[in-house]
Motif scaffolding. Structure first.
Motif, PDB file in Angstrom:
ATOM      1  N   SER A  12      59.418 -39.172 -94.597  1.00 39.34           N
ATOM      2  CA  SER A  12      59.438 -39.951 -93.562  1.00 39.34           C
ATOM      3  C   SER A  12      59.148 -38.781 -92.276  1.00 39.34           C
ATOM      4  O   SER A  12      59.731 -37.682 -92.278  1.00 39.34           O
ATOM      5  CB  SER A  12      60.632 -40.586 -93.217  1.00 39.34           C
ATOM      6  OG  SER A  12      60.915 -41.106 -91.832  1.00 39.34           O
ATOM      7  N   HIS A  13      58.629 -39.424 -91.175  1.00 40.35           N
ATOM      8  CA  HIS A  13      58.321 -38.734 -89.927  1.00 40.35           C
ATOM      9  C   HIS A  13      59.852 -38.702 -89.362  1.00 40.35           C
ATOM     10  O   HIS A  13      59.757 -37.728 -88.529  1.00 40.35           O
ATOM     11  CB  HIS A  13      57.481 -39.493 -88.832  1.00 40.35           C
ATOM     12  CG  HIS A  13      56.224 -39.633 -89.531  1.00 40.35           C
ATOM     13  ND1 HIS A  13      55.031 -38.392 -89.814  1.00 40.35           N
ATOM     14  CD2 HIS A  13      55.126 -40.567 -89.977  1.00 40.35           C
ATOM     15  CE1 HIS A  13      53.977 -38.959 -90.154  1.00 40.35           C
ATOM     16  NE2 HIS A  13      53.947 -39.933 -90.338  1.00 40.35           N
ATOM     17  N   SER A 113      49.392 -50.574 -81.755  1.00 43.31           N
ATOM     18  CA  SER A 113      49.701 -49.795 -80.467  1.00 43.31           C
ATOM     19  C   SER A 113      50.298 -48.475 -80.620  1.00 43.31           C
ATOM     20  O   SER A 113      50.550 -47.801 -79.659  1.00 43.31           O
ATOM     21  CB  SER A 113      50.240 -51.034 -79.822  1.00 43.31           C
ATOM     22  OG  SER A 113      49.486 -51.765 -79.378  1.00 43.31           O
ATOM     23  N   PHE A 114      50.963 -48.205 -81.662  1.00 42.20           N
ATOM     24  CA  PHE A 114      51.851 -47.318 -81.958  1.00 42.20           C
ATOM     25  C   PHE A 114      51.159 -46.203 -82.666  1.00 42.20           C
ATOM     26  O   PHE A 114      51.729 -45.351 -83.242  1.00 42.20           O
ATOM     27  CB  PHE A 114      53.402 -47.500 -82.378  1.00 42.20           C
ATOM     28  CG  PHE A 114      54.152 -48.353 -81.380  1.00 42.20           C
ATOM     29  CD1 PHE A 114      55.109 -47.648 -80.442  1.00 42.20           C
ATOM     30  CD2 PHE A 114      53.995 -49.567 -81.284  1.00 42.20           C
ATOM     31  CE1 PHE A 114      55.970 -48.281 -79.645  1.00 42.20           C
ATOM     32  CE2 PHE A 114      54.822 -50.549 -80.419  1.00 42.20           C
ATOM     33  CZ  PHE A 114      55.904 -49.738 -79.530  1.00 42.20           C
ATOM     34  N   GLY A 115      50.117 -46.015 -83.019  1.00 42.70           N
ATOM     35  CA  GLY A 115      49.269 -45.256 -83.960  1.00 42.70           C
ATOM     36  C   GLY A 115      48.985 -45.671 -85.148  1.00 42.70           C
ATOM     37  O   GLY A 115      48.548 -44.492 -85.951  1.00 42.70           O
ATOM     38  N   ALA A 119      46.207 -52.919 -88.273  1.00 42.59           N
ATOM     39  CA  ALA A 119      46.917 -53.874 -87.467  1.00 42.59           C
ATOM     40  C   ALA A 119      47.869 -54.283 -88.250  1.00 42.59           C
ATOM     41  O   ALA A 119      47.952 -54.614 -89.595  1.00 42.59           O
ATOM     42  CB  ALA A 119      46.157 -55.150 -87.317  1.00 42.59           C
ATOM     43  N   LYS A 120      49.444 -54.136 -87.974  1.00 41.66           N
ATOM     44  CA  LYS A 120      50.388 -54.570 -88.752  1.00 41.66           C
ATOM     45  C   LYS A 120      51.474 -55.267 -87.654  1.00 41.66           C
ATOM     46  O   LYS A 120      52.297 -54.389 -87.100  1.00 41.66           O
ATOM     47  CB  LYS A 120      50.991 -53.352 -89.355  1.00 41.66           C
ATOM     48  CG  LYS A 120      52.126 -53.262 -90.261  1.00 41.66           C
ATOM     49  CD  LYS A 120      52.438 -51.853 -90.881  1.00 41.66           C
ATOM     50  CE  LYS A 120      53.575 -52.136 -91.972  1.00 41.66           C
ATOM     51  NZ  LYS A 120      54.148 -50.853 -92.180  1.00 41.66           N
ATOM     52  N   PRO A 121      51.348 -56.394 -87.661  1.00 40.09           N
ATOM     53  CA  PRO A 121      52.198 -57.016 -86.807  1.00 40.09           C
ATOM     54  C   PRO A 121      53.847 -56.850 -87.445  1.00 40.09           C
ATOM     55  O   PRO A 121      54.075 -57.206 -88.659  1.00 40.09           O
ATOM     56  CB  PRO A 121      51.707 -58.665 -87.005  1.00 40.09           C
ATOM     57  CG  PRO A 121      50.726 -58.648 -87.403  1.00 40.09           C
ATOM     58  CD  PRO A 121      50.343 -57.219 -88.162  1.00 40.09           C
ATOM     59  N   THR A 122      54.665 -56.623 -86.523  1.00 42.84           N
ATOM     60  CA  THR A 122      55.889 -56.333 -86.975  1.00 42.84           C
ATOM     61  C   THR A 122      57.068 -57.157 -86.058  1.00 42.84           C
ATOM     62  O   THR A 122      56.736 -57.298 -84.917  1.00 42.84           O
ATOM     63  CB  THR A 122      56.243 -54.964 -86.879  1.00 42.84           C
ATOM     64  OG1 THR A 122      55.219 -54.121 -87.669  1.00 42.84           O
ATOM     65  CG2 THR A 122      57.706 -54.280 -87.181  1.00 42.84           C
ATOM     66  N   LEU A 123      58.318 -57.513 -86.635  1.00 42.72           N
ATOM     67  CA  LEU A 123      59.537 -57.940 -85.799  1.00 42.72           C
ATOM     68  C   LEU A 123      60.494 -57.012 -85.686  1.00 42.72           C
ATOM     69  O   LEU A 123      60.739 -56.168 -86.919  1.00 42.72           O
ATOM     70  CB  LEU A 123      60.035 -59.500 -86.469  1.00 42.72           C
ATOM     71  CG  LEU A 123      58.829 -60.512 -86.551  1.00 42.72           C
ATOM     72  CD1 LEU A 123      59.601 -61.588 -87.211  1.00 42.72           C
ATOM     73  CD2 LEU A 123      58.439 -60.817 -85.110  1.00 42.72           C
ATOM     74  N   LEU A 124      61.044 -56.999 -84.618  1.00 41.93           N
ATOM     75  CA  LEU A 124      62.270 -55.938 -84.432  1.00 41.93           C
ATOM     76  C   LEU A 124      63.481 -56.880 -84.012  1.00 41.93           C
ATOM     77  O   LEU A 124      63.432 -57.441 -83.051  1.00 41.93           O
ATOM     78  CB  LEU A 124      61.782 -55.105 -83.395  1.00 41.93           C
ATOM     79  CG  LEU A 124      60.728 -53.948 -83.549  1.00 41.93           C
ATOM     80  CD1 LEU A 124      60.526 -53.177 -82.304  1.00 41.93           C
ATOM     81  CD2 LEU A 124      60.903 -53.074 -84.977  1.00 41.93           C
ATOM     82  N   THR A 174      56.272 -45.072 -91.133  1.00 40.30           N
ATOM     83  CA  THR A 174      56.153 -45.601 -89.773  1.00 40.30           C
ATOM     84  C   THR A 174      55.524 -44.362 -88.989  1.00 40.30           C
ATOM     85  O   THR A 174      55.579 -43.343 -89.187  1.00 40.30           O
ATOM     86  CB  THR A 174      57.600 -45.244 -89.237  1.00 40.30           C
ATOM     87  OG1 THR A 174      58.455 -46.497 -90.070  1.00 40.30           O
ATOM     88  CG2 THR A 174      58.010 -45.694 -87.805  1.00 40.30           C
ATOM     89  N   PRO A 175      54.692 -44.854 -87.883  1.00 34.89           N
ATOM     90  CA  PRO A 175      53.903 -43.778 -87.295  1.00 34.89           C
ATOM     91  C   PRO A 175      54.580 -42.970 -86.703  1.00 34.89           C
ATOM     92  O   PRO A 175      55.817 -43.555 -85.914  1.00 34.89           O
ATOM     93  CB  PRO A 175      52.948 -44.437 -86.487  1.00 34.89           C
ATOM     94  CG  PRO A 175      52.656 -45.974 -86.901  1.00 34.89           C
ATOM     95  CD  PRO A 175      54.058 -46.179 -87.620  1.00 34.89           C
TER      96      PRO A 175
END
Length: 192
Positions: A12-13, A113-115, A119-124, A174-175
């Motif tokens: 992981s980053h 949008s975060f690199g 395209a990877k739509p995500t919920l937080l 995770t970018p």
């Protein structure tokens, strides 16, 4: 302030960030003692759009419910795919809904949008930080150069172009920009 990252990949980053206590499979996030805000990335294959094709260990599905409990108890953020059925199962609010009984609310983001290359739509699911307190979010317009998928190369219906499919490892990572943003978000979360 320390932030715990639960269910990170071994490579992981997050491990390059300061002030982060990373719990990968070797450390086993279920042994995390608590006490600080979290960034939780519980396994999603039992909850995602392709769950009917997944073969997770029986205990794996419970890890996401346990992660929701940790976010509610210590504050922080839980990340899962946009179409995860964890939201209705755990009673998490949809984007735009009022906060739940724990003060938790949901934000939809696009990892591109975060690199992320695809395209990877995500919920937080966020507890302990109201929408005006979140860090500034990057925005990236246009199409992602690659796609998430499971069947090799696919043809884009919109533009009639072929974009490469990213690997499973790349889908799971995770970018770095998103990792840093999630840690900053968790640092702004107060324990409920």
């Amino acid at each position: 302030m320390t932030v715990a990252v639960l269910f990170a990949r071994a490579d992981s980053h997050y491990k390059a960030l300061l002030g982060v206590d990373v719990w990968d499979a070797e450390r086993d996030a279920r042994r995390w003692p608590g006490g600080c805000p979290v960034v939780a990335h519980p396994p999603c294959r039992a909850w995602g759009q392709l769950r009917h094709m997944a073969r997770p260990a029986p205990v794996e599905k419970e890890l996401a419910l346990w992660a929701v409990e940790q976010v509610r108890r210590f504050g922080g953020v839980l990340e899962h795919p946009k179409n995860s059925v964890l939201w209705p199962t755990a009673g998490l609010p949809k984007p735009g809904d009022v906060p739940d009984a724990f003060g938790g609310w949901t934000l939809g983001i696009e990892q591109f949008s975060f690199g992320h290359r695809a395209a990877k739509p995500t919920l937080l699911y966020i507890v302990g930080c109201n929408p005006r307190e979140i860090p500034t979010m990057p925005i990236c317009l246009g199409d992602a150069p690659a796609i998430c998928g499971t069947s090799g190369r696919r043809k884009s219906l919109k533009r009639k172009t072929t974009r490469p499919e990213i690997s499973k490892a790349e889908r799971e990572h995770t970018p770095p920009v998103l990792a840093a943003w999630l840690v900053e978000l968790a640092k702004r979360c107060k324990q409920p």
